[in-house]
Write a protein that holds these residues in place. Structure first.
Motif, PDB file in Angstrom:
ATOM      1  N   GLU A  36     110.556  -8.761 186.571  1.00  0.00           N
ATOM      2  CA  GLU A  36     110.994  -7.434 186.991  1.00  0.00           C
ATOM      3  C   GLU A  36     112.471  -7.282 186.647  1.00  0.00           C
ATOM      4  N   TYR A  88     117.020   0.697 198.028  1.00  0.00           N
ATOM      5  CA  TYR A  88     116.429  -0.187 199.034  1.00  0.00           C
ATOM      6  C   TYR A  88     116.667   0.321 200.460  1.00  0.00           C
ATOM      7  N   HIS A 117     104.987  -6.831 199.868  1.00  0.00           N
ATOM      8  CA  HIS A 117     104.849  -6.223 198.541  1.00  0.00           C
ATOM      9  C   HIS A 117     103.427  -6.361 197.994  1.00  0.00           C
ATOM     10  N   MET A 159     118.522 -12.589 191.876  1.00  0.00           N
ATOM     11  CA  MET A 159     118.436 -11.797 193.106  1.00  0.00           C
ATOM     12  C   MET A 159     117.974 -12.676 194.262  1.00  0.00           C
ATOM     13  N   TYR A 202     118.782  -1.438 191.238  1.00  0.00           N
ATOM     14  CA  TYR A 202     118.284  -2.215 192.387  1.00  0.00           C
ATOM     15  C   TYR A 202     119.390  -2.196 193.432  1.00  0.00           C
ATOM     16  N   ALA A 256     114.561 -12.705 195.744  1.00  0.00           N
ATOM     17  CA  ALA A 256     113.212 -13.231 195.555  1.00  0.00           C
ATOM     18  C   ALA A 256     112.380 -12.213 194.792  1.00  0.00           C
ATOM     19  N   MET A 257     111.189 -12.652 194.366  1.00  0.00           N
ATOM     20  CA  MET A 257     110.349 -11.788 193.541  1.00  0.00           C
ATOM     21  C   MET A 257     108.882 -11.930 193.926  1.00  0.00           C
ATOM     22  N   GLU A 258     108.226 -10.781 194.057  1.00  0.00           N
ATOM     23  CA  GLU A 258     106.876 -10.709 194.621  1.00  0.00           C
ATOM     24  C   GLU A 258     105.742 -10.896 193.613  1.00  0.00           C
ATOM     25  N   LYS A 270     108.163   1.369 196.185  1.00  0.00           N
ATOM     26  CA  LYS A 270     107.802   0.048 196.707  1.00  0.00           C
ATOM     27  C   LYS A 270     108.945  -0.581 197.498  1.00  0.00           C
ATOM     28  N   GLU A 271     110.194  -0.390 197.073  1.00  0.00           N
ATOM     29  CA  GLU A 271     111.286  -1.092 197.745  1.00  0.00           C
ATOM     30  C   GLU A 271     111.677  -0.444 199.076  1.00  0.00           C
ATOM     31  N   GLN A 306     111.385 -14.570 185.500  1.00  0.00           N
ATOM     32  CA  GLN A 306     111.709 -13.372 186.273  1.00  0.00           C
ATOM     33  C   GLN A 306     111.422 -12.195 185.355  1.00  0.00           C
ATOM     34  N   HIS A 315     109.202  -9.701 203.367  1.00  0.00           N
ATOM     35  CA  HIS A 315     109.368  -8.629 202.386  1.00  0.00           C
ATOM     36  C   HIS A 315     108.482  -8.871 201.155  1.00  0.00           C
ATOM     37  N   GLU A 316     108.579 -10.066 200.603  1.00  0.00           N
ATOM     38  CA  GLU A 316     107.800 -10.346 199.389  1.00  0.00           C
ATOM     39  C   GLU A 316     106.305 -10.352 199.698  1.00  0.00           C
ATOM     40  N   GLN A 342     123.251  -9.046 184.247  1.00  0.00           N
ATOM     41  CA  GLN A 342     122.883  -8.521 185.569  1.00  0.00           C
ATOM     42  C   GLN A 342     123.890  -8.929 186.628  1.00  0.00           C
TER      43      GLN A 342
HETATM   44  N1  ARG Z   1     111.296  -6.872 193.564  1.00  0.00           N
HETATM   45  C1  ARG Z   1     112.286  -7.803 194.052  1.00  0.00           C
HETATM   46  C2  ARG Z   1     112.418  -7.534 195.536  1.00  0.00           C
HETATM   47  O1  ARG Z   1     113.068  -6.682 196.011  1.00  0.00           O
HETATM   48  C3  ARG Z   1     113.604  -7.667 193.381  1.00  0.00           C
HETATM   49  C4  ARG Z   1     113.649  -8.146 191.980  1.00  0.00           C
HETATM   50  C5  ARG Z   1     114.711  -7.501 191.229  1.00  0.00           C
HETATM   51  N2  ARG Z   1     115.092  -8.262 190.100  1.00  0.00           N
HETATM   52  C6  ARG Z   1     115.862  -7.814 189.121  1.00  0.00           C
HETATM   53  N3  ARG Z   1     116.189  -8.624 188.214  1.00  0.00           N
HETATM   54  N4  ARG Z   1     116.285  -6.599 189.089  1.00  0.00           N
HETATM   55  O2  ARG Z   1     111.764  -8.100 196.295  1.00  0.00           O
END
Ligand code: ARG
Ligand code: ZN
Length: 865
Positions: A122, A382, A302, A261, A377, A263-265, A320-321, A120, A298-299, A816
């Protein structure tokens, strides 16, 4: 250390190519990185040293420039930064780092989840893998080789396309991946494991054949079909609605159980929390299905709004969000019921984002400063960010908005840009000046609209006066007026629509006149929630009931009912506090009866209308939150409405209980939501036959939605014996399904009956609980502190001590997650003196602890101000 937007400087060094080699082993991972580095021609000062980020704990075992090993005296390493002086204009840096993924409990960078390697990155996780200018405006072409034991890790994945593979002896194998699209380091990913695969394919409009691969543990292979269908729907939708096509030959999703979180793109290789990708009727609720559909989309979205066009710096996160949440919300609205989706999103905004906007961590959609970007985040970045994009869509209209998005993607493809660039594209296609609109990005706080009206029967003129204001927020005492769309309808008493339109607000106070209005109308204001504001208008109960029956705007029909419920609940809260008997309005009973018995209405909408606002939302609306009064008043009303309409609830239950096979479409979901709402009121009526009905549903249902609904109702009831029996049976049936066990934990943690703290304490010792797994923590701690408000806020402060103890433990393990779970304590100023003092004391206890992470330190210190 605080970082400020105004200090932004373009990068002095660019990395055209990044070549990575991972030697994955059980005890360690060696990473060899080769970076092709050039001085940024756009930056004048050529004498700058090379500065790379790298986590303090990361071991550096080799560093070379153009093949020459650097001595320790050639560079400085301090606090997360590596500085090398006197480097050439253009060179190759080689760097070998040694990582311990199996000891990585923070779940940032490279770590292990259930025996598989994953990443991970981001926002700033890449610096835990190697030294790098780990900032989104440095984009590079990545080539990645993974080497690992073939038996344990037969599947080796990274971004882009596999270009080469081979055997390495001693049972090891390797695969090289090549990603042709330049990307920031936060989009890097790798996965290594023994994974099962669901494969499908998709042909884009222009004819590109894309292999679609969803990977998961073998036992979960039967839970991937829904995600696959959702992915294909999302790909089609993005082509049709935004003209955006996919740009690689492979699109991969990997499900992992340990994830901070949703998910991640990552480019071409999304990594998902299992909770956002696995779905099966037997183990997943309707809500779960809809979450999978939304997050998969969503992903995927992105890939354009985030990857092809990315953020210049993390202050631009909403670029982006916010945009992508708006895109996925519209997708879900198109796939399901638009009005229901809107109601759900607005409810979340009003409950959680409004509370954030009114609390110590309030920040603009584009924040001005941060200590730890992970703390941003947020619902503001968002969800409010998505509302800001929605307002642009409303102000410009669908057609111009599409032109603007086309221009934005075309103009900035391959670039790292800002929210100003996004708005500039919208300005250009519309010819509008949106400079005032941009205050939505820079000012925090929830604006308030106060509406008054006047009617002159002689002239037939009706006039709306709208005043806007916005309360102060940290660092912002005075706010400038916003530009916003106010969607309005004027209704005659019988519901006839006299006027429909969109008013545009720009001033602190504005008047809008309407001619030829024969009788005083009832205004339907802020239709569809056209702006993220709190709207005040002095409706009478009768007017609200009229709107609830007749408004042509489905959202406002629902909202009128909610406003009425809120008012009635607030009256009962006052009576409770004054020791007076509470009562339920007969007019409300009549209105609800009418909704409940009208078979022509959409069950999903009826269910939305007959749901009382949550305790959390009532708290958000209160000047000072009286936990007990809120709970007692709401429970009283629920019971009163349950008993007054007992027959109607039963009929609705039976009507919706069609016995059809499970499907996850909007219609079936709507029917189940009304059925289970009816069951919840029957249970609130508290009579034995309804307990039997719930038990029957529990035993006979073939899907998790109905089974879990019945379980929750029984588990939260006074029928303790049956509660224990069903909880035990549920555990026996599902103990090997991790995601179902999360629900089992959450049901018990949110049980408001006597002895809740004791229950969560013993659950924390239960074998299904695992304090390293964020999903388990959210299910236990998150549910207790966020949904079991009366128990968490027990007067003796025991809930606060419990949470603070957890935070202090978790902070050393996963900052986190610790920082997020801490949120309920930060709202201490909203509570009565006794509770506020105890919450504050726990924050202070944390503050006095040495070695807090930046994550928790930022939230605690800002909350104590
Ligand atoms: N970009 C991801 C999403 O909204 C979120 C990832 C955030 N992760 C983090 N560790 N802050 O789809
Ligand atoms: Zn996102």
């Amino acid at each position: 250390e605080t970082i400020y937007l105004e200090d932004y400087q373009p990068p002095a060094w660019l990395i055209s190519h990044t070549e990575l080699r991972f030697e994955l082993e059980e005890e360690q991972t060696l990473v060899r990185a080769q970076l092709r580095i050039q001085a940024n021609p756009a930056v004048a000062d050529k004498r700058k040293p090379l500065e790379l980020f790298g986590d303090e704990g990361m071991e550096l075992s080799r560093l070379c420039i153009d093949g020459q090993i650097l001595e320790a005296s050639d560079y400085q390493r301090e606090a997360g930064c590596l500085r090398i002086n006197n480097v050439p204009e253009s060179f190759t840096l080689e760097c070998v780092t040694r990582l311990l993924p199996h000891e990585n409990t923070a779940l940032e960078g490279l770590y292990k989840s259930d025996g598989m390697f994953c990443t991970q990155c981001e926002a700033e996780g890449f610096r835990r893998i190697t030294f790098f200018p780990d900032r989104p405006d440095v984009m590079s072409i990545f080539r990645t080789t993974l080497v690992a034991d073939k038996a344990r890790y037969p599947v080796l994945l990274s971004n882009g396309n596999p270009v080469d593979t081979g055997e390495d002896g001693e049972g090891r194998h390797w695969v090289t991946w090549d990603d042709p699209w330049p990307k920031p380091s936060y989009l890097f990913a790798l996965v290594a494991g023994d994974l099962a695969l669901l494969e499908d394919h998709y042909t884009t409009t222009s004819g590109r054949e894309v292999a679609l691969r969803i990977y998961a543990e073998r036992k979960d292979l039967d839970k991937l079909d829904y995600a696959m269908q959702s992915l294909k729907n999302a790909m089609r939708w993005d082509e049709e609605v935004y003209g955006r096509e996919y740009d690689l030959d492979i699109y991969m999703i990997v499900a992992v159980d340990f994830f901070n979180m949703g998910a991640m793109e990552n480019k071409g290789l999304n990594i998902f929390n299992t909770s956002c990708v696995l779905a099966h009727p037997r183990t997943t609720t309707d809500q779960g299905f809809q979450r999978v559909e939304g997050v998969v989309a969503h992903e995927y979205f992105h890939n354009w709004s985030g990857n092809r066009v990315t953020c210049r710096d993390w202050f631009q996160l909403s670029l982006k969000e916010g945009f992508t949440v708006f895109r996925d919300a519209e997708f879900s609205a198109d796939m399901n019921s638009r009005t229901v989706k809107r109601i759900e999103d607005v409810t979340l905004l009003r409950t959680a984002q409004f509370a954030e906007d009114a609390g110590p961590m309030a920040h603009p959609v584009r924040p001005e400063s941060y200590m730890e970007i992970s703390n941003f985040y947020t619902l503001t970045v968002y969800e409010k960010g998505a509302e800001v994009v929605r307002m642009l869509h409303t102000l410009l209209g669908a057609e111009l908005f599409r032109k603007g998005s086309d221009l934005y993607f075309e103009r900035h493809d391959g670039q790292a840009v800002t929210t100003d660039d996004f708005v500039a594209a919208m300005e250009q296609v519309s010819g509008r000046d949106l400079s005032q609109f941009k205050r939505w990005y820079s000012q925090a706080g929830t604006p308030r609209l106060q509406v008054h009206d006047d009617y002159d029967p002689q002239s037939g003129e009706y006039c709306l006066t709208v005043r806007q204001s916005c309360p102060p927020s940290p660092g912002q005492d005075h706010k400038q007026p916003y530009q916003l769309p106010l969607s309005v309808g004027l209704l005659a008493e019988d519901g006839t629509e006299l006027y429909t339109g969109m008013l545009e607000l720009t001033e602190e106070e504005q008047q809008f006149r309407f001619d030829n209005i024969a009788r005083r109308p009832v205004p339907s204001l802020l239709r569809g929630f056209s702006a993220p504001v709190k709207l005040e208008y002095d409706y009478t109960d009768e007017q609200l009931l009229m709107l609830l029956r007749h408004d042509s705007d489905g959202f406002n029909r629902w909202d009128a009912g909610q406003r009425l419920c809120i008012r009635l609940l607030q009256e009962q809260m006052l009576r409770y506090r004054d020791g007076l008997a509470m009562s339920c309005s007969e007019a409300l009973v009549i209105a609800w009866r009418q909704l409940l018995t009208d078979e022509s209405l959409d069950p999903a909408m009826v269910a939305q209308c007959l749901r009382l606002p949550s305790e959390a939302q009532l708290g958000e609306l209160a000047e000072r939150i009286d936990v007990t009064a809120i709970h007692e008043a709401r429970e009283f009303m629920r019971k009163a409405l349950a008993q007054a309409l007992e027959q109607e609830w039963l009929q609705a239950y039976q009507r919706c209980d069609t016995g059809d096979d499970y499907t996850a479409d909007a219609e079936a979901i709507g029917r189940r939501s009304l059925k289970n709402l009816a069951l919840s009121y029957l249970m609130a009526a508290g009579r034995e036959p309804w307990l039997e009905l719930a038990r029957q549903q529990y035993e006979q249902s073939d899907n998790m939605t109905d089974q879990l609904a019945a379980l929750t109702l029984v588990a939260h009831s006074e029928f303790r014996e049956t509660a224990d029996e069903l909880l035990q049976a549920f555990y026996q049936q599902w103990q090997h399904e991790s995601l179902v066990m999360n629900q089992w934990l959450a049901v018990q943690a949110s049980d408001p009956t006597e002895g809740a703290l004791q229950r969560v304490n013993s659950l924390a010792q239960h074998p299904v609980f695992d304090a390293r797994n964020p999903n388990k923590l959210r299910s236990l701690i998150g549910a207790f502190c966020g949904q079991n408000l009366a128990s968490f806020h027990a007067e003796d402060g025991s809930g606060y001590v419990w949470l603070a103890d957890w935070i202090l433990t978790l902070d050393r393990q996963n900052p986190q997650v610790a920082s997020r779970l801490l949120t309920p304590l930060t709202r201490w100023k909203r509570y009565d003196q006794g509770r506020a003092a105890q919450m504050q004391a726990q924050l202070q206890r944390m503050m006095d602890t040495a070695e807090l992470s930046a994550d928790v330190y930022e939230v605690v210190s800002k909350s104590l101000v």
